[in-house]
Structure formats: structure tokens, C-alpha cells
Write a protein that holds these residues in place. Structure first.
Motif, short mmCIF file in Angstrom:
data_model
loop_
_atom_site.label_atom_id
_atom_site.label_comp_id
_atom_site.label_asym_id
_atom_site.label_seq_id
_atom_site.Cartn_x
_atom_site.Cartn_y
_atom_site.Cartn_z
N LEU A 125 1.23 -1.25 -0.19
CA LEU A 125 -0.41 0.13 0.58
C LEU A 125 1.03 1.29 -0.02
O LEU A 125 0.39 2.28 -0.81
N ASP A 126 2.00 1.20 1.51
CA ASP A 126 2.61 2.46 0.69
C ASP A 126 3.68 2.88 0.03
O ASP A 126 4.05 3.89 -1.20
N LYS A 127 3.99 1.88 -1.40
CA LYS A 127 4.41 1.93 -2.28
C LYS A 127 3.71 2.62 -3.61
O LYS A 127 4.27 3.07 -4.37
N ARG A 128 2.66 1.77 -3.31
CA ARG A 128 1.27 2.24 -3.98
C ARG A 128 1.19 3.67 -4.01
O ARG A 128 1.35 4.94 -5.00
N VAL A 129 0.97 4.02 -2.87
CA VAL A 129 0.68 5.90 -2.37
C VAL A 129 1.84 6.64 -3.23
O VAL A 129 1.93 7.68 -3.43
N ARG A 130 3.52 5.96 -2.62
CA ARG A 130 4.37 6.88 -2.97
C ARG A 130 4.39 6.67 -3.98
O ARG A 130 5.39 7.88 -4.71
N GLU A 131 3.75 6.05 -4.93
CA GLU A 131 4.26 6.10 -6.67
C GLU A 131 3.56 6.81 -7.32
O GLU A 131 3.58 8.05 -8.27
#
Length: 152
Positions: A125-131
Motif C-alpha cells: 500500500l505504501d509503495k502504491r501511495v508513494r508512486e
């Protein structure tokens, strides 16, 4: 490793990764890609991995279960590719798996819990938000899809 673990690790085990199934071919193909990637990544542990869709599309749970057995599985582990433990996990997938297993009474099976809340899910989830944030909320994957919040 204990003796009982050594005994069971030699038993051919099939893995069925099952999602809901979709009318969108690209969604169904994604599960095939997930199953193939899982099979490559864990080839040393699991030699038999099959994708399945709970409904709407093939391969079904019954088809995938049968493929596992035809490839030599004496046990089948059905892994729902679902986040939460809703009706599909509590009722539908166990029922469909039991129906598939009736044709192979010598094969043991188990349905795993859903993906649930796990640190790896939180990291994803953090990866998707950061993208999104790093691309100023204008990533190319979402151009023209209505997911970018663009105004006409």
C-alpha cells in the motif's frame, strides 16, 4: 527439521491460487501471471502451481485441482487471492474445493486464510501511495482512466 516435517515435505503438493474471476480478460490473465511468478519464485518448494477463478472464468477451482492431481499432487493447498475473509472464503471456496476433491478421495486438501492484514500488504500500500505522490498524482498508468482526478 522434525521427522514428521521431513515425511510431509516429500509428499507432492499442488498449490491453487484462486481469485474471484472476472469478465475482463486482463484481470483473469493477471492471476495467471501471479501464479506463474509464484511458481518461478518458489520453484524449489512447490513444483505444482495452478491458477483458478472462483466463478465466471476458467480455469475453475475444479479444473485447477484436477490439473494438480494429474501433475502428481497428493495434497492440494488452495490459496485465496482475496484480502478479507468474506463469504467467498468462508463458504464458496471451501464448498467448491470440497466438490473438486470428491473426485480424488486419496488427495488431502486445505484452504488457506485470505491475505488479510500483513506487514507485506502494508508495504505494498505504501509503495502504491508513494508512486502517486512522487509523480505529482499524474502517473501515466492512470492517464485518461478517471483515476487521476483530472478535469476536462
Amino acid at each position: 527439521m522434525t521427522d514428521s516435517m521431513a515425511e510431509t515435505s516429500d509428499i507432492p503438493t499442488g498449490i491453487v491460487i484462486v481469485d474471484h474471476g472476472s469478465r475482463l480478460d486482463q484481470s483473469n490473465k493477471m492471476l495467471e501471471e501471479v501464479a506463474a511468478a509464484f511458481a518461478r519464485k518458489f520453484a524449489g518448494q512447490y513444483q505444482i502451481v495452478e491458477p483458478a477463478h472462483m466463478e465466471i472464468a476458467e480455469p475453475s477451482i475444479a479444473t485447477a485441482f484436477g490439473k494438480c492431481v494429474s501433475r502428481g499432487a497428493k495434497r492440494v493447498v488452495v490459496c485465496p487471492f482475496f484480502l478479507g475473509p468474506g463469504k467467498h472464503w468462508t463458504q464458496d471456496i471451501p464448498r467448491l474445493t470440497a466438490e473438486a476433491a470428491r473426485k480424488f478421495p486419496e488427495v488431502k486438501y486445505h484452504v488457506t486464510p485470505t491475505l488479510g492484514i500483513d506487514d507485506l500488504i502494508l508495504q505494498l500500500l505504501d509503495k502504491r501511495v508513494r508512486e502517486c505522490v512522487e509523480q505529482d498524482y499524474l502517473c501515466e498508468k492512470c492517464r485518461g482512466t478517471g483515476r487521476r482526478g483530472e478535469t476536462a
